[in-house]
Motif scaffolding. Structure first.
Motif, PDB file in Angstrom:
ATOM      1  N   GLN A  24     102.240  80.683  61.301  1.00 12.75           N
ATOM      2  CA  GLN A  24     102.963  80.453  60.063  1.00 12.75           C
ATOM      3  C   GLN A  24     104.403  80.046  60.310  1.00 12.75           C
ATOM      4  O   GLN A  24     105.036  79.491  59.438  1.00 12.75           O
ATOM      5  CB  GLN A  24     102.899  81.698  59.194  1.00 12.75           C
ATOM      6  CG  GLN A  24     101.500  81.970  58.703  1.00 12.75           C
ATOM      7  CD  GLN A  24     101.390  83.300  57.995  1.00 12.75           C
ATOM      8  OE1 GLN A  24     102.256  84.157  58.107  1.00 12.75           O
ATOM      9  NE2 GLN A  24     100.311  83.487  57.273  1.00 12.75           N
ATOM     10  N   GLU A  25     104.947  80.317  61.489  1.00 12.93           N
ATOM     11  CA  GLU A  25     106.324  79.957  61.764  1.00 12.93           C
ATOM     12  C   GLU A  25     106.469  78.486  62.165  1.00 12.93           C
ATOM     13  O   GLU A  25     107.529  78.046  62.520  1.00 12.93           O
ATOM     14  CB  GLU A  25     106.886  80.829  62.887  1.00 12.93           C
ATOM     15  CG  GLU A  25     107.059  82.260  62.504  1.00 12.93           C
ATOM     16  CD  GLU A  25     106.319  83.181  63.447  1.00 12.93           C
ATOM     17  OE1 GLU A  25     105.755  82.686  64.430  1.00 12.93           O
ATOM     18  OE2 GLU A  25     106.298  84.383  63.191  1.00 12.93           O
ATOM     19  N   SER A  26     105.390  77.722  62.159  1.00 10.52           N
ATOM     20  CA  SER A  26     105.474  76.340  62.598  1.00 10.52           C
ATOM     21  C   SER A  26     105.715  75.405  61.424  1.00 10.52           C
ATOM     22  O   SER A  26     105.383  75.708  60.289  1.00 10.52           O
ATOM     23  CB  SER A  26     104.202  75.939  63.335  1.00 10.52           C
ATOM     24  OG  SER A  26     103.123  75.960  62.452  1.00 10.52           O
ATOM     25  N   GLU A  27     106.299  74.274  61.733  1.00 12.08           N
ATOM     26  CA  GLU A  27     106.559  73.240  60.753  1.00 12.08           C
ATOM     27  C   GLU A  27     106.070  71.931  61.334  1.00 12.08           C
ATOM     28  O   GLU A  27     105.923  71.799  62.538  1.00 12.08           O
ATOM     29  CB  GLU A  27     108.057  73.130  60.482  1.00 12.08           C
ATOM     30  CG  GLU A  27     108.686  74.379  59.922  1.00 12.08           C
ATOM     31  CD  GLU A  27     110.183  74.201  59.709  1.00 12.08           C
ATOM     32  OE1 GLU A  27     110.595  73.127  59.259  1.00 12.08           O
ATOM     33  OE2 GLU A  27     110.899  75.142  60.017  1.00 12.08           O
ATOM     34  N   CYS A  28     105.845  70.956  60.478  1.00 16.28           N
ATOM     35  CA  CYS A  28     105.437  69.637  60.935  1.00 16.28           C
ATOM     36  C   CYS A  28     106.428  68.621  60.386  1.00 16.28           C
ATOM     37  O   CYS A  28     106.633  68.537  59.178  1.00 16.28           O
ATOM     38  CB  CYS A  28     104.022  69.316  60.477  1.00 16.28           C
ATOM     39  SG  CYS A  28     103.395  67.772  61.179  1.00 16.28           S
ATOM     40  N   TYR A  29     107.055  67.881  61.272  1.00 18.41           N
ATOM     41  CA  TYR A  29     107.998  66.842  60.879  1.00 18.41           C
ATOM     42  C   TYR A  29     107.342  65.492  61.097  1.00 18.41           C
ATOM     43  O   TYR A  29     106.761  65.226  62.144  1.00 18.41           O
ATOM     44  CB  TYR A  29     109.278  66.921  61.723  1.00 18.41           C
ATOM     45  CG  TYR A  29     110.214  68.006  61.288  1.00 18.41           C
ATOM     46  CD1 TYR A  29     111.280  67.738  60.439  1.00 18.41           C
ATOM     47  CD2 TYR A  29     110.049  69.320  61.721  1.00 18.41           C
ATOM     48  CE1 TYR A  29     112.146  68.730  60.031  1.00 18.41           C
ATOM     49  CE2 TYR A  29     110.909  70.317  61.318  1.00 18.41           C
ATOM     50  CZ  TYR A  29     111.958  70.015  60.483  1.00 18.41           C
ATOM     51  OH  TYR A  29     112.813  71.005  60.081  1.00 18.41           O
ATOM     52  N   GLU A  30     107.456  64.636  60.084  1.00 20.35           N
ATOM     53  CA  GLU A  30     106.969  63.269  60.202  1.00 20.35           C
ATOM     54  C   GLU A  30     107.797  62.372  59.295  1.00 20.35           C
ATOM     55  O   GLU A  30     108.521  62.850  58.424  1.00 20.35           O
ATOM     56  CB  GLU A  30     105.477  63.197  59.857  1.00 20.35           C
ATOM     57  CG  GLU A  30     105.103  63.686  58.498  1.00 20.35           C
ATOM     58  CD  GLU A  30     103.591  63.705  58.291  1.00 20.35           C
ATOM     59  OE1 GLU A  30     103.148  64.608  57.582  1.00 20.35           O
ATOM     60  OE2 GLU A  30     102.886  62.822  58.801  1.00 20.35           O
ATOM     61  N   GLY A  31     107.713  61.093  59.534  1.00 24.46           N
ATOM     62  CA  GLY A  31     108.434  60.133  58.706  1.00 24.46           C
ATOM     63  C   GLY A  31     109.945  60.253  58.834  1.00 24.46           C
ATOM     64  O   GLY A  31     110.483  60.425  59.920  1.00 24.46           O
ATOM     65  N   GLU A  32     110.624  60.184  57.693  1.00 24.43           N
ATOM     66  CA  GLU A  32     112.084  60.203  57.664  1.00 24.43           C
ATOM     67  C   GLU A  32     112.651  61.526  58.166  1.00 24.43           C
ATOM     68  O   GLU A  32     113.678  61.554  58.843  1.00 24.43           O
ATOM     69  CB  GLU A  32     112.581  59.923  56.236  1.00 24.43           C
ATOM     70  CG  GLU A  32     114.082  59.786  56.114  1.00 24.43           C
ATOM     71  CD  GLU A  32     114.659  58.652  56.943  1.00 24.43           C
ATOM     72  OE1 GLU A  32     115.784  58.830  57.468  1.00 24.43           O
ATOM     73  OE2 GLU A  32     114.008  57.607  57.084  1.00 24.43           O
ATOM     74  N   SER A  33     111.986  62.634  57.848  1.00 20.83           N
ATOM     75  CA  SER A  33     112.488  63.933  58.321  1.00 20.83           C
ATOM     76  C   SER A  33     112.406  64.031  59.841  1.00 20.83           C
ATOM     77  O   SER A  33     113.279  64.625  60.477  1.00 20.83           O
ATOM     78  CB  SER A  33     111.732  65.083  57.666  1.00 20.83           C
ATOM     79  OG  SER A  33     110.370  65.058  58.027  1.00 20.83           O
ATOM     80  N   LEU A  34     111.386  63.420  60.446  1.00 21.96           N
ATOM     81  CA  LEU A  34     111.273  63.398  61.907  1.00 21.96           C
ATOM     82  C   LEU A  34     112.385  62.563  62.526  1.00 21.96           C
ATOM     83  O   LEU A  34     113.031  62.981  63.490  1.00 21.96           O
ATOM     84  CB  LEU A  34     109.911  62.856  62.337  1.00 21.96           C
ATOM     85  CG  LEU A  34     109.743  62.620  63.842  1.00 21.96           C
ATOM     86  CD1 LEU A  34     109.842  63.928  64.609  1.00 21.96           C
ATOM     87  CD2 LEU A  34     108.428  61.923  64.128  1.00 21.96           C
ATOM     88  N   VAL A  35     112.634  61.404  61.944  1.00 18.77           N
ATOM     89  CA  VAL A  35     113.701  60.536  62.449  1.00 18.77           C
ATOM     90  C   VAL A  35     115.042  61.265  62.400  1.00 18.77           C
ATOM     91  O   VAL A  35     115.815  61.251  63.363  1.00 18.77           O
ATOM     92  CB  VAL A  35     113.757  59.217  61.640  1.00 18.77           C
ATOM     93  CG1 VAL A  35     114.983  58.397  62.000  1.00 18.77           C
ATOM     94  CG2 VAL A  35     112.486  58.408  61.859  1.00 18.77           C
ATOM     95  N   ARG A  36     115.303  61.942  61.285  1.00 19.85           N
ATOM     96  CA  ARG A  36     116.549  62.691  61.125  1.00 19.85           C
ATOM     97  C   ARG A  36     116.646  63.837  62.137  1.00 19.85           C
ATOM     98  O   ARG A  36     117.671  64.036  62.769  1.00 19.85           O
ATOM     99  CB  ARG A  36     116.636  63.224  59.691  1.00 19.85           C
ATOM    100  CG  ARG A  36     118.025  63.567  59.264  1.00 19.85           C
ATOM    101  CD  ARG A  36     118.147  63.849  57.765  1.00 19.85           C
ATOM    102  NE  ARG A  36     116.943  63.585  57.018  1.00 19.85           N
ATOM    103  CZ  ARG A  36     116.386  64.434  56.181  1.00 19.85           C
ATOM    104  NH1 ARG A  36     116.922  65.600  55.957  1.00 19.85           N
ATOM    105  NH2 ARG A  36     115.290  64.124  55.522  1.00 19.85           N
TER     106      ARG A  36
END
Length: 197
Positions: A24-36
């Motif tokens: 549950q402590e994990s997150e997934c970054y993709e798209g613009e949030s990943l670039v940032r």
């Protein structure tokens, strides 16, 4: 024979989806949030590297700051104390059995490529990280999460990157990201646009 083939088909997982056993402590970054996210981390890497005055070769400096690769991240996690033992104070003497070692390196967070194929290469990492109380951030990109993580640490690809807890500006940024300080991150992006003096 047909039954064996059907069973093997059931073992095929959709690579585009994060594993179902994600802590549950994990997150997934993709798209613009990943670039940032990668832009912020890259900027802090450059800042931390310049603070050291480039006294070490780049490759050695990266090894001091990061655990790079599935095997290295796994090795560091296995040497860390499990969550149940986290409450032991450093002043208490540790009783060592056999050839076990006191972990000298702690990981603050693990960046993990969500598009890893075959999946079994990283299947053990979320559970192991959860047992060591280390958050996992999944990186998912059309270009390939492993390529994006590789760019971050100046390699072609990297499936897993563990950020070592060293108390530097990289760790401070990761603390802000893990605690969801989006307002501070927006301020960071505005100041990163302005030239540094």
């Amino acid at each position: 024979m047909q039954g064996g083939k059907r069973a093997s088909r059931k073992l095929v997982h959709d690579v585009s989806k994060p594993p179902s056993s994600v802590p549950q402590e994990s997150e997934c970054y993709e798209g613009e949030s990943l670039v940032r996210l990668l832009k912020f981390i890259q900027r802090e890497i450059v800042s931390a590297r310049s603070l050291h005055g480039d006294s070490l070769p780049e490759k050695l400096w990266f090894k001091q700051q990061f655990s790079i690769g599935v095997n290295e991240v796994t090795r560091v996690l296995e040497r860390m104390a499990p969550r149940a033992n986290m409450g032991i104070s450093p002043q208490q003497p540790h009783i060592l059995c056999g050839n076990s070692k006191v972990p000298s390196v702690q990981l603050q967070v693990i960046l993990l490529a969500a598009d890893c194929n075959p999946r079994w290469l990283i299947k053990h990492l979320p559970g192991l990280a959860l047992s060591r109380n280390v958050p996992v951030i999944f990186v998912k990109d059309k270009k390939g999460g492993s390529l994006r993580l590789g760019e971050l640490v100046k390699l072609k690809t990297a499936i897993a990157v563990g950020i070592k807890a060293k108390g530097n500006i990289i760790n401070q940024l990761m603390d802000k990201i893990l605690h969801g300080d989006e307002i501070d991150l927006l301020k960071l992006s505005e100041t990163s646009e302005a030239p540094r003096q």
